[in-house]
Design an enzyme around this catalytic site. Structure first.
Site, mmCIF file in Angstrom:
data_model
loop_
_atom_site.group_PDB
_atom_site.id
_atom_site.type_symbol
_atom_site.label_atom_id
_atom_site.label_comp_id
_atom_site.label_asym_id
_atom_site.label_seq_id
_atom_site.Cartn_x
_atom_site.Cartn_y
_atom_site.Cartn_z
ATOM 1 N N GLY A 32 69.985 45.705 -13.007
ATOM 2 C CA GLY A 32 71.277 45.046 -13.112
ATOM 3 C C GLY A 32 71.245 43.778 -13.929
ATOM 4 O O GLY A 32 72.224 43.448 -14.618
ATOM 5 N N THR A 33 70.130 43.047 -13.879
ATOM 6 C CA THR A 33 70.041 41.810 -14.657
ATOM 7 C C THR A 33 70.043 42.130 -16.156
ATOM 8 O O THR A 33 70.731 41.474 -16.944
ATOM 9 C CB THR A 33 68.767 41.020 -14.299
ATOM 10 O OG1 THR A 33 68.735 40.803 -12.892
ATOM 11 C CG2 THR A 33 68.751 39.681 -15.013
ATOM 12 N N ILE A 123 59.617 44.169 -3.258
ATOM 13 C CA ILE A 123 58.160 44.182 -3.388
ATOM 14 C C ILE A 123 57.714 43.583 -4.723
ATOM 15 O O ILE A 123 56.904 42.661 -4.775
ATOM 16 C CB ILE A 123 57.608 45.620 -3.254
ATOM 17 C CG1 ILE A 123 57.993 46.214 -1.902
ATOM 18 C CG2 ILE A 123 56.084 45.629 -3.429
ATOM 19 C CD1 ILE A 123 57.485 45.446 -0.700
ATOM 20 N N LYS A 134 50.974 30.985 -8.435
ATOM 21 C CA LYS A 134 49.521 30.764 -8.412
ATOM 22 C C LYS A 134 49.034 30.186 -9.734
ATOM 23 O O LYS A 134 48.149 29.326 -9.764
ATOM 24 C CB LYS A 134 48.810 32.095 -8.127
ATOM 25 C CG LYS A 134 47.284 32.056 -8.264
ATOM 26 C CD LYS A 134 46.702 33.441 -8.074
ATOM 27 C CE LYS A 134 45.200 33.474 -8.397
ATOM 28 N NZ LYS A 134 44.393 32.777 -7.384
ATOM 29 N N HIS A 273 76.729 11.945 24.361
ATOM 30 C CA HIS A 273 75.264 11.950 24.353
ATOM 31 C C HIS A 273 74.719 13.272 24.908
ATOM 32 O O HIS A 273 73.834 13.278 25.763
ATOM 33 C CB HIS A 273 74.719 10.748 25.108
ATOM 34 C CG HIS A 273 75.111 9.436 24.500
ATOM 35 N ND1 HIS A 273 74.688 9.025 23.255
ATOM 36 C CD2 HIS A 273 75.937 8.461 24.950
ATOM 37 C CE1 HIS A 273 75.215 7.851 22.969
ATOM 38 N NE2 HIS A 273 75.982 7.478 23.977
#
Length: 514
Positions: A32-33, A123, A134, A273
């Site tokens: 879709g992107t 995933i 990383k 309170h």
């Protein structure tokens, strides 16, 4: 330079990708992107052109390939890594913009199936995010559309420095951690007991001016729960008017909403309170407010008002003359809202009623912070009809006393231990809270009730180790008592109640609130 842009949240993505392209990046994408970028005339290529392999298994496998992850993970400072890239004709990937399938939003939908939930477990996305984070000294990783403008601006000026890259990497790892926590929570479902390992996923709602005191920094976070009810309560309440909420406002508002929505009947709670100083149930919500306010008009000043029914104009007219910090309700009549908004400093909140409201309240995990750890328990969420009363005195409570005893028993669970409540006609007349000795709480409650104490009922959140509370109640002309029972000296309290012709019932459960 090459960038992979593949996002679930497409906010600002076309402008971002266009900016990258203008800076000389080759932009690669999926699904879709890619379609959205192509429709916006952004030069974009398929990730399949990197991998030399088509998307398979209905898109489950797109980016899980050495041609992608080699280009991301290669340490540019290690010659052997770069030689391997060259040997296998793997190009460097310099930027990864990815955010994940909306798992929490999907499983929050009513009736969502397990198959649908599993299809929304990303995933390839988390794998690319983790790989990029990383290797952040060499790969810019972006998970939040809010970071697009900054990244473009820095790239236009040259590059992002190590500190900026590190911040984005930290954000990326946190993004995946929240995602994994939500999935784990969903898969665990209603399993009994507590897991050996537990994470809590939080997302910042907004910063606060300060914490409990001005020298403490603070912010408000929402738990990212995979399941129903994530949008109910104070955390997701909408503010319709007034000043911004403070740290203490939020604590008190949560206590007020919890007290009001613990009753199925139309109920108003006035909180100070975190303790109810006023509480009443009545079919007419304006009358419920008047009765709640009568519980302690002095303490109500500067407090929080919560009700579990729409605020009517009649109720708003009663509220208007009193200074309150917050009013919370599930809805407001248009004229009522208009009137309340004339009080410019009054914070007006509208909140969704909790799941199971009026029937069986939904249990949730209650976390208590201690230094170096957390205490975790199930919430004190018991249905009203679940209370089993056992009369232990010679005199049985009257039907009217039973109604008030049950109201008082519901009220006492919202007051800090040691807690004592006096009630009549479903009105909280007086309460004692947080005292190291229960008899002191009883004396405070009796003093607060004043002349109205005669003919009222008393509730205690825990058992009586001595008959002193019973004797003090009898002297104040209280007619009936509800308490858990279970003390080795129960018989002393029962004999005292019989001596004064009082009715006393045991519930077999307690409501400590530390």
């Amino acid at each position: 330079m090459r960038a992979i842009v593949s996002v679930s949240d497409k906010t600002g993505v076309t402008d971002f990708a266009k900016g990258l392209s203008q800076l000389g990046f080759e932009v690669f994408s999926t699904g879709g992107t890619k379609k959205a970028l192509a429709e916006a005339k952004v030069p974009v290529k398929s990730v399949s052109e990197i991998t030399g392999f088509p998307e398979i298994l209905d898109g489950r496998v797109k980016t899980l390939h050495p041609m992608v992850h080699g280009g991301i993970l290669a340490n540019r400072k290690i010659a052997a890594h770069m030689e391997e890239l060259a040997k296998h004709n793997i190009g460097e990937i310099n930027l990864v913009a990815v955010n994940l399938y909306p798992f929490v939003q999907t499983v929050a939908k009513e009736g969502v199936s397990l198959d649908e939930a599993l299809e929304n477990i990303d995933i390839g996305g988390p794998t690319m995010i983790r790989a990029s984070a990383k290797n952040f000294p060499s790969v810019i990783v972006i998970v939040d559309p809010a970071d697009y403008p900054l990244v473009l601006e820095k790239l236009k000026k040259g590059d992002l420095d190590l500190t900026e890259r590190k911040r984005l990497a930290q954000k990326a790892f946190q993004h995946v951690a929240v995602y994994d926590t939500a999935i784990s929570h969903y898969l665990r479902g209603d399993a009994e007991g507590f897991p050996e390992d537990m994470t809590v996923a939080l997302k910042k709602r907004y910063g606060l001016r300060y914490g409990e005191n001005p020298h403490q920094q603070a912010a408000f976070y929402a738990e990212q729960i995979a399941g129903g009810g994530i949008d109910s309560g104070i955390t997701w309440a909408e503010q319709l008017g007034g000043k911004e909420l403070s740290f203490n406002n939020i604590l008190d508002a949560d206590a007020a909403w919890g007290a009001a929505t613990d009753f199925a009947a139309a109920t108003v709670a006035v909180i100070k309170h975190t303790n109810p100083c006023g509480l009443a149930s009545h079919d007419d919500i304006a009358e419920a407010y008047r009765r709640a306010f009568s519980g302690d008009p002095v303490a109500a000043f500067g407090g929080i008002v919560a009700c579990n029914r729409p605020v009517t104009l009649a109720m708003a007219e009663e509220i208007k003359p009193v200074f309150y910090e917050i009013v919370i309700a599930p809805e407001y009549e248009p004229e009522a809202l208009k009137l309340l908004k004339t009080k410019k400093d009054l914070r007006i909140l509208v909140a969704k009623l909790p799941p199971g409201y009026g029937k069986a309240p939904t249990s949730y995990l209650d976390f208590r912070r201690v230094k170096g750890g957390f205490l975790v328990q199930n919430s004190d969420s018991l249905p009203e009809e679940g209370v089993k009363l056992k009369t232990v005195t010679k005199r049985q409570p009257t039907p009217e006393e039973i109604k008030d005893l049950l109201f008082a028993w519901r009220a006492v669970k919202h007051i800090k231990s040691n807690a004592i409540v006096l009630a009549k006609d479903k009105i909280l007349l007086g309460m004692g809270a947080g005292q190291p000795s229960r008899i002191i709480s009883a004396h405070i409650a009796i003093e607060k009730a004043g002349d109205r104490v005669s003919g009222s009922v008393l509730a205690s959140d825990a058992m009586f180790p001595f008959p002193d509370v019973v004797e003090a109640a009898a002297a104040a002309k209280v007619t009936a008592i509800i308490q858990p029972g279970g003390s080795i000296r129960d018989e002393d309290s029962i004999k005292a109640a019989d001596r004064y012709n009082m009715a006393m019932v045991f519930t077999g459960e307690r409501h400590f609130r530390h």
